[in-house]
Write an enzyme that holds these catalytic residues in place. Structure first.
Site, mmCIF file in Angstrom:
data_model
loop_
_atom_site.group_PDB
_atom_site.id
_atom_site.type_symbol
_atom_site.label_atom_id
_atom_site.label_comp_id
_atom_site.label_asym_id
_atom_site.label_seq_id
_atom_site.Cartn_x
_atom_site.Cartn_y
_atom_site.Cartn_z
ATOM 1 N N HIS A 153 0.864 -1.174 0.000
ATOM 2 C CA HIS A 153 0.000 0.000 0.000
ATOM 3 C C HIS A 153 0.910 1.235 0.000
ATOM 4 C CE1 HIS A 153 -3.455 -2.531 0.695
ATOM 5 N NE2 HIS A 153 -2.900 -3.055 1.753
ATOM 6 N N GLU B 109 -3.152 -12.706 8.052
ATOM 7 C CA GLU B 109 -4.180 -11.663 8.050
ATOM 8 C C GLU B 109 -5.460 -12.134 7.371
ATOM 9 O OE1 GLU B 109 -2.393 -8.221 6.216
ATOM 10 O OE2 GLU B 109 -1.559 -9.358 4.564
ATOM 11 N N ASP C 130 -6.330 -6.015 8.051
ATOM 12 C CA ASP C 130 -6.819 -7.004 7.091
ATOM 13 C C ASP C 130 -7.425 -8.202 7.796
ATOM 14 O OD1 ASP C 130 -6.620 -6.319 4.314
ATOM 15 O OD2 ASP C 130 -4.472 -6.086 4.651
#
Ligand code: 3PY
Length: 254
Positions: free
Chosen positions: A48, A152, A178
């Site tokens: 990200h 996650e 997540d």
């Protein structure tokens, strides 16, 4: 070879780090220099945020030159993505969304030179990263570079003991945001916390390290008390926004 991160694991305290999402060596150095070794690693986030693989070389060098371990989170567990991050001189690789023992084995295979794995040869810049390896890189990469997978998802937690037991996996890194989304539960709720505790226990039962992402010091302090070995305290953007707003509040007498 000991990297700053692996050296920090030998102390009693957890290894503290932070999340870098802005592709700026200046930002990394601005935080690391006054911290004087208190952060032993920086997560360079290419999953990200704004960083991509053309930024790796400069960021890895900036982090390493301040005595911390550059750890790259690749966008996904593709062989070429891991290879490019390792070739830039990352001292550890974090792969998101490890859902199974097979995923974990694949990540190890991609991260290691033959005969253990299939990593192609071309560490263009890894030898020249300041600090630990130099000319010894080739002979030590398989043993010294840390292979980290993120737990996650519900599937990941359901087989986390098997993932932890995979040879070559060094660290299980929990992504709490997540994890909550993938499980369809509330972050901080009972089920979420149970999944986190199961992952922590699985890592330690296999002699591996457990890491977690936090968003502030209080959160990080709680995880320290639970026995996490590696803790991301805050992100670059988080601290910028919070710090600016906090001081604005002070300026306004609030
Ligand atoms: C998560 O919390 O999901 C992470 O992966 C940390 O960014």
């Amino acid at each position: 070879f000991d990297t700053p991160l692996s050296a920090a694991f030998q102390k009693q305290d957890p290894a503290y780090g932070f999340w870098l999402t802005i592709p700026s060596a200046g930002v990394a150095k601005t935080i690391l220099r006054p911290s004087r070794g208190q952060f032993s690693w920086v997560l360079i986030d290419a999953e990200h945020g704004l960083i991509n693989d053309t930024h790796y070389y400069e960021l890895v060098n900036a982090v390493a030159s301040e005595g911390a371990s550059p750890i790259i989170r690749v966008p996904w567990g593709e062989e070429w993505m891991l290879k490019r991050a390792l070739d830039a001189g990352a001292q550890g690789i974090v792969t998101p969304m490890c859902h199974s023992e097979e995923d974990a084995k694949k990540i190890v295979k991609y991260s290691k030179y033959p005969p253990i794995g299939t990593r192609g040869y071309g560490p263009m810049f890894a030898h020249s990263v300041p600090g630990v390896f130099g000319a010894e890189y080739d002979n030590n990469a398989n043993d010294s570079l840390l292979v980290v997978v993120q737990i996650e998802s519900r599937q990941g937690v359901e087989c986390v003991e098997k993932i932890a037991a995979v040879d070559g996996i060094d660290i299980l890194f929990i992504g709490p945001f997540d994890l909550a989304k993938q499980m369809g539960v509330q972050r901080g709720g009972e089920e979420h916390e149970a999944a986190i505790q199961r992952t922590l226990k699985a890592a330690h039962s296999s002699g591996k390290k457990a890491a977690i992402f936090c968003t502030n010091g209080e959160d990080a302090n709680n995880r320290r008390a639970q026995g996490f070995d590696m803790i991301s305290v805050i992100t670059d953007v988080g601290v910028l926004a919070e710090g600016m707003l906090r001081e604005l509040g002070v300026a306004r007498g609030q």
